[in-house]
Write an enzyme that holds these catalytic residues in place. Structure first.
Site, PDB file in Angstrom:
ATOM      1  CE  LYS A  14      -4.010   2.055   2.266  1.00  0.00           C
ATOM      2  NZ  LYS A  14      -3.562   3.431   1.958  1.00  0.00           N
ATOM      3  CG  ASP A  56       1.224   8.050   2.630  1.00  0.00           C
ATOM      4  OD1 ASP A  56       0.107   8.446   2.251  1.00  0.00           O
ATOM      5  OD2 ASP A  56       1.796   8.496   3.639  1.00  0.00           O
TER       6      ASP A  56
END
Length: 326
Positions: free
Chosen positions: A30, A32
């Site tokens: 994931k 950012d």
């Protein structure tokens, strides 16, 4: 634009799939950053759209050469624009200096020279005139990897099939934001927040001192809308952010009474934060908060309230903050 406009598919917050189903899922880091859909017309141009649909192409001039990466083959690609720190990790604070410049190309070019971005690609929804939305993730992912899209400012990071627990632990060990789990047989659902994609954010928790609050609005009038929190470092209480979520109604009311009893006219933070309508309190309430990461300046990102810690003394809420904060 001749290519179809495709809003990005969204992930649902959750936890790892059951171990018995692990082999049916792929795992991606994931990131950012800023979600983008890239449209390559096959004529050398590239169009970047944010999740909102806004054209943000001009904000990232270093990504213009991506338009020639596939020659005359048109494609619609899903990805995330990142700004990387010295350790090669995504730093959202760095990226903020590049966002919002789509209508200021000259300023965007100057910022690009200071902070270059990198586009990570993780899906392909349209390729060479073929609509791939109904195809399984595994097939789309295979087609994406075969495109060989790895350049000076873009790449296609590998996805791991199975071994989700190991993948999640690796993101924690390397200080990454988290993991996205994608079911191998899932179709691409434009604009839909789907259970076929699950996001897991690595969260941290720390003890903080409450040094102030700001009033809520509407039904929260008279109650704290957010508390201003800090941590002790080098003998001073340093402001690390405001927390406005995580309470039940009863907990917010209880906290309001405690804050009123601790009211003071003196700001306890050094230096004082520039917060509008702040009410200061004597910093004796210790709370535990959950957050995703810290900014380069030491502020907590995405903090939420966990609980009061009456078992801890105020001096227990200390931290190793960046040198410029101590």
């Amino acid at each position: 634009m001749t290519l179809p406009l495709i809003p990005p598919m969204l992930a649902t917050a959750g936890s790892l799939p059951p171990a018995s189903q692990d082999a049916r899922w792929a795992y991606e880091t994931k990131q950012d950053g800023q979600r983008v859909v890239a449209y390559l017309e096959g004529d050398g141009s590239v169009l970047l759209r944010a999740r909102s649909g806004e054209d943000i192409t001009a904000a990232y001039p270093e990504l213009q050469p991506l338009g020639t990466a596939l020659g005359t083959t048109p494609a619609v690609l899903d990805g995330e624009v990142l700004a990387l720190d010295e350790q090669g990790r995504a730093d959202f604070q760095l990226l903020q200096s590049r966002m919002g410049l789509a209508h200021s190309p000259d300023k965007a070019a100057r910022q690009a020279a200071k902070v270059a971005v990198h586009l990570v690609l993780f899906d392909v929804m349209h390729l060479a005139g073929q609509d791939l939305l109904a195809h399984a993730y595994a097939r789309r992912r295979g087609m994406l990897e075969q495109l060989g899209l790895d350049g000076p400012f873009w790449s296609t990071p590998a996805a791991l099939v199975g071994n989700g627990e190991h993948a999640l632990q690796a993101t924690r060990e390397h200080g990454l934001e988290g993991l996205v789990c994608k079911r191998l047989d899932s179709a691409y659902k434009p604009g839909v927040r789907s259970r076929a994609w699950i996001k897991i954010r690595n969260m941290h928790s720390e003890d903080v001192l409450v040094g102030g609050w700001v009033p809520g609005k509407g039904r929260l009038s008279g109650l704290p809308g957010a508390v201003l929190v800090g941590q002790r470092a080098a003998g001073r209480l340093r402001y690390v952010g405001n927390v406005g979520t995580g309470w039940s109604e009863a907990e917010r009311t209880q906290l309001a009474a405690l804050l009123q009893a601790a009211a003071t006219d003196v700001c306890p933070f050094d230096p004082a934060p520039q917060v509008t309508a702040a009410h200061w309190v004597v910093p004796r309430l210790v709370g535990e908060v959950r957050y995703s990461t810290r900014t380069r300046a030491g502020l907590l990102r995405q903090p939420s309230w966990l609980r009061l810690r009456p078992d801890l003394a105020p001096e227990d809420a200390s931290a190793d903050l960046p040198p410029d904060l101590t």
